[in-house]
Write a protein that holds these residues in place. Structure first.
Motif, short mmCIF file in Angstrom:
data_model
loop_
_atom_site.label_atom_id
_atom_site.label_comp_id
_atom_site.label_asym_id
_atom_site.label_seq_id
_atom_site.Cartn_x
_atom_site.Cartn_y
_atom_site.Cartn_z
N GLU A 7 -10.32 24.66 12.87
CA GLU A 7 -10.32 23.24 12.56
C GLU A 7 -9.05 22.61 13.10
O GLU A 7 -7.94 22.96 12.67
CB GLU A 7 -10.40 23.02 11.05
CG GLU A 7 -11.65 23.56 10.42
CD GLU A 7 -11.66 23.39 8.91
OE1 GLU A 7 -10.83 22.61 8.39
OE2 GLU A 7 -12.47 24.05 8.24
N LEU A 8 -9.20 21.69 14.05
CA LEU A 8 -8.05 20.98 14.60
C LEU A 8 -7.93 19.63 13.91
O LEU A 8 -8.91 18.88 13.82
CB LEU A 8 -8.23 20.77 16.11
CG LEU A 8 -7.15 19.89 16.78
CD1 LEU A 8 -5.78 20.56 16.74
CD2 LEU A 8 -7.55 19.56 18.22
N TYR A 9 -6.72 19.33 13.46
CA TYR A 9 -6.44 18.04 12.84
C TYR A 9 -5.49 17.27 13.75
O TYR A 9 -4.34 17.66 13.93
CB TYR A 9 -5.80 18.22 11.46
CG TYR A 9 -6.74 18.78 10.42
CD1 TYR A 9 -7.36 17.95 9.48
CD2 TYR A 9 -7.03 20.15 10.39
CE1 TYR A 9 -8.24 18.46 8.55
CE2 TYR A 9 -7.91 20.66 9.44
CZ TYR A 9 -8.50 19.81 8.53
OH TYR A 9 -9.37 20.33 7.58
N ASP A 31 -15.08 28.62 18.64
CA ASP A 31 -15.90 27.82 17.74
C ASP A 31 -14.96 26.91 16.96
O ASP A 31 -14.25 27.36 16.06
CB ASP A 31 -16.69 28.73 16.79
CG ASP A 31 -17.59 27.96 15.85
OD1 ASP A 31 -17.81 26.74 16.08
OD2 ASP A 31 -18.08 28.56 14.88
N TRP A 32 -14.91 25.63 17.34
CA TRP A 32 -13.90 24.77 16.74
C TRP A 32 -14.47 23.38 16.48
O TRP A 32 -15.50 22.99 17.05
CB TRP A 32 -12.67 24.67 17.63
CG TRP A 32 -12.83 23.86 18.90
CD1 TRP A 32 -13.50 24.24 20.03
CD2 TRP A 32 -12.31 22.56 19.15
NE1 TRP A 32 -13.42 23.24 20.98
CE2 TRP A 32 -12.70 22.20 20.47
CE3 TRP A 32 -11.53 21.67 18.40
CZ2 TRP A 32 -12.35 20.97 21.04
CZ3 TRP A 32 -11.20 20.46 18.97
CH2 TRP A 32 -11.59 20.11 20.28
N VAL A 33 -13.80 22.65 15.60
CA VAL A 33 -14.19 21.29 15.29
C VAL A 33 -12.95 20.40 15.31
O VAL A 33 -11.88 20.80 14.84
CB VAL A 33 -14.90 21.21 13.91
CG1 VAL A 33 -13.99 21.71 12.80
CG2 VAL A 33 -15.37 19.81 13.62
N ASP A 34 -13.10 19.24 15.87
CA ASP A 34 -12.03 18.23 15.90
C ASP A 34 -12.24 17.34 14.68
O ASP A 34 -13.07 16.43 14.69
CB ASP A 34 -12.13 17.42 17.20
CG ASP A 34 -10.92 16.55 17.45
OD1 ASP A 34 -10.34 16.03 16.48
OD2 ASP A 34 -10.55 16.37 18.62
N VAL A 35 -11.50 17.61 13.62
CA VAL A 35 -11.75 16.97 12.33
C VAL A 35 -11.55 15.46 12.42
O VAL A 35 -12.36 14.68 11.89
CB VAL A 35 -10.85 17.58 11.23
CG1 VAL A 35 -11.04 16.83 9.92
CG2 VAL A 35 -11.16 19.06 11.05
N GLY A 36 -10.50 15.02 13.08
CA GLY A 36 -10.25 13.58 13.18
C GLY A 36 -11.35 12.84 13.89
O GLY A 36 -11.65 11.68 13.56
N LYS A 64 -6.22 24.81 11.40
CA LYS A 64 -6.60 25.58 10.21
C LYS A 64 -7.55 26.70 10.62
O LYS A 64 -8.58 26.45 11.27
CB LYS A 64 -7.25 24.68 9.17
CG LYS A 64 -7.53 25.37 7.83
CD LYS A 64 -8.06 24.39 6.81
CE LYS A 64 -8.24 25.06 5.44
NZ LYS A 64 -9.24 26.15 5.48
N VAL A 65 -7.18 27.92 10.25
CA VAL A 65 -8.01 29.10 10.52
C VAL A 65 -8.13 29.85 9.21
O VAL A 65 -7.20 30.55 8.81
CB VAL A 65 -7.38 30.01 11.59
CG1 VAL A 65 -8.37 31.07 12.03
CG2 VAL A 65 -6.88 29.20 12.78
N GLY A 66 -9.23 29.69 8.52
CA GLY A 66 -9.33 30.28 7.20
C GLY A 66 -8.28 29.68 6.28
O GLY A 66 -8.19 28.46 6.13
N ASP A 67 -7.46 30.51 5.68
CA ASP A 67 -6.40 30.03 4.79
C ASP A 67 -5.11 29.71 5.54
O ASP A 67 -4.17 29.18 4.94
CB ASP A 67 -6.10 31.07 3.71
CG ASP A 67 -7.27 31.27 2.76
OD1 ASP A 67 -8.04 30.30 2.56
OD2 ASP A 67 -7.43 32.40 2.24
N LEU A 68 -5.06 30.05 6.82
CA LEU A 68 -3.85 29.84 7.61
C LEU A 68 -3.84 28.44 8.20
O LEU A 68 -4.84 28.00 8.79
CB LEU A 68 -3.78 30.88 8.73
CG LEU A 68 -2.61 30.77 9.71
CD1 LEU A 68 -1.28 31.05 9.01
CD2 LEU A 68 -2.82 31.73 10.89
N VAL A 69 -2.73 27.73 8.04
CA VAL A 69 -2.56 26.40 8.65
C VAL A 69 -1.28 26.43 9.48
O VAL A 69 -0.20 26.71 8.96
CB VAL A 69 -2.49 25.28 7.61
CG1 VAL A 69 -2.30 23.93 8.29
CG2 VAL A 69 -3.77 25.26 6.75
#
Length: 244
Positions: A7-9, A31-36, A64-69
Motif C-alpha cells: 500500500e503506497l500512501y 501487487d500494490w495499490v495507490d491509496v491516495g 505499508k507491507v503488512g504491519d510494517l510501515v
C-alpha cells in the motif's frame, strides 16, 4: 510474494516523490495499490496514515507491507529493490545503490528549491525574485554537476559498458535517474537541451528505461500522473534558460 499487497500512501494529483516508489513497484510487478489515488478520501487517507505506528513517519511517501510501515523515498526504494532483486546481491552493490538513490534525492530537493527557495509554505508568487537567482545557479552549476556525476558513474562502471550504473545489469537507481531526467526536462527544457550533449550515457539510459515494457505500460496508463505546477518539478519559463 504474490500474495503480498503493498500500500503506497502519497498525495493524489502529483507525481512527486511518490513516483520514484511507483516506478519500482511497477518494474517489480508487485501487487500494490495507490491509496491516495484509489480511496474516496484521497489526500485525507494519506494524512490519516502519517505519524502512526511504532516509528512515526514524518511525511509521505509511506509504504505499508503488512504491519510494517516505511517512509523516506530512498529507504522505500532500497527496500523494494532488494526485495525484488532489482540490485546485485552483494553488500557493496546494495550500499552503492542506496548511495546513488540518496544522491538523486539530493538533486530532487535542489530542483524543488528553485521555485521555493525561501519557504515551502509560501506561494511561488511570493518568492519569484529569489527563485530566479536560485534557478539560475541550479541550471548553471548544480544541474550539470549532478547529471555529469551520473554520466561518470555509467562510464566508469567496468562491467556496465556505459549502460548500467551498477554491475552488468539493470538496477533500481536507474528508475530514479530516469524520473529525475524526466522531471528536469519538464521543468527546464532549454537548460536540458544545452546540457544533454554532455551526458549521452544518461540520456540513453533515460530512453532505455522508458522502453522497459512495464514502465512503458505504466507511463501510458491513466494511473501515471503528469507533471504539473503543484509538484516538485514545475515549468516556469522565467526559471529556465532563455530559448535558443
Amino acid at each position: 510474494m504474490s500474495d503480498v499487497k503493498f500500500e503506497l500512501y502519497y498525495w493524489p494529483g502529483i507525481p512527486g516523490r511518490g513516483e520514484f516508489v511507483r516506478l519500482v513497484l511497477e518494474e517489480a510487478g508487485a501487487d500494490w495499490v495507490d491509496v491516495g489515488m484509489s480511496s474516496q478520501e484521497g489526500g485525507k487517507a494519506v494524512m490519516d496514515r502519517v505519524g502512526r505506528g511504532p516509528v512515526p513517519s514524518y511525511a509521505p511517501p509511506l509504504l505499508k507491507v503488512g504491519d510494517l510501515v516505511l517512509s523516506q523515498t530512498a529507504n522505500i526504494c532500497s527496500y523494494l529493490g532488494e526485495r525484488f532483486g532489482l540490485v546485485p546481491s552483494d553488500e557493496a552493490s546494495r550500499l552503492h545503490a542506496r548511495q546513488l538513490q540518496l544522491t538523486i534525492a539530493d538533486a530532487v530537493a535542489e530542483a524543488h528549491d528553485t521555485h521555493h527557495p525561501v519557504a515551502v509554505m509560501k506561494y511561488y508568487e511570493e518568492q519569484k525574485e529569489v527563485a530566479r537567482a536560485r534557478a539560475e545557479d541550479f541550471r548553471t552549476h548544480r544541474l550539470p554537476k549532478y547529471l555529469g556525476y551520473f554520466e561518470r558513474v555509467l562510464q566508469e562502471n567496468p562491467q556496465g559498458g556505459g549502460r548500467y550504473l551498477l554491475g552488468q545489469d539493470f538496477s533500481y537507481p536507474e528508475l530514479a535517474l530516469f524520473q529525475l531526467v524526466q522531471g528536469l526536462t519538464y521543468a527546464f527544457p532549454n537548460a536540458m537541451r544545452r546540457v544533454a550533449p554532455r551526458i549521452p550515457g544518461v540520456m540513453a539510459l533515460r530512453q532505455r528505461v522508458a522502453e522497459r515494457p512495464r514502465i512503458a505500460a505504466y507511463k501510458n496508463s491513466p494511473r501515471a500522473q503528469p507533471f504539473n505546477e503543484q509538484g516538485i518539478f514545475r515549468r516556469y519559463p522565467e526559471l529556465d534558460d532563455s530559448a535558443p
